[in-house]
Scaffold this active site. Sequence first.
Site: not given
Length: 309
Positions: A149, A256, A286
């Site tokens: 991330s 995501e 994510h």
Amino acid sequence: MVAAVVSLTLAGGAVAGAGPIGAPVLRAPVGGYQELVVPSGMGPIEVQVQWAARGGRSALYVLDGLRAPRDHSQWTSDTDVLRQFAGDNVTLVFPVGGHSSFYADWYRPSSTNGQVTPYKWETFLTGELPAFLARYGVSRTNNAIVGASMGGGAALTLAAHHRDQFKFAGSFSGFVNPTFPLWNEAVRAAMWDEGRFNVDDMWGPAGDPAWYRNDPTAQAELLRGLPMYVSAGNGLPGAPDVPYGFGNTVNAMTLESMAAAAAGIFRDRVASLGIPARVDIVSGTHTWPYWGQAIATARPMILDALGAH
């Protein structure tokens, strides 16, 4: 002489000790790590370390996401990365902290949450920390860097600007094109939501040179010749999402989808420049289980790049 504060974390508890920098390195057992407290211009920074299995000198720096906790790396609590690399001849380095920092050197402290000392994470990761680890026999020049991330884009950026230090870079669900139109506002919103940080104090307003310097897609030419692995999910949830609940999964799907779009832009950019890079768009959201899978995929590439088998 500065002392390194060290605690050895085991399945059965912690044993604390201390010794001068340059003392023989204590070796953590399988699945364990040591906690070092490293001096920096930001103040003392905790770093969790799993030493190379056979005394090797190379290192893998592993960066956290936007919500980086103050007391540990989520990589060590939310993935099995320690077990994955336990028998490998590479030291794993997990900096603790960096909440909403993008692991960058900021212009000034955040003006919206009372921050006193500006983040200087690039200085720490490429200067202060490698100098500290060198006294324990860790190379300053044969390192890899990966992140999830927030840490993903940062890993590529740091590798681009410090090619003498990093021989491999990996981004897992990273936002690798922050200068894409309006994405700076998405970064602004995320940092405000996660700690009331002001993005203008980090890289200035949109269009400031700092945004381009910290955009791996914009800096792609600097990555030429560097082994890279960039991955992102397609936003579709799977079994690993079940424990996180419906609300978290919906948020993870949205994030995501953005990460996948950024990965696609990065893939097209490096391809247009004739720069080899492995870019995978896989199933998933994510969420930490997918990043544990991503680093497992990257592991052989990392060991090859570092000669750390």
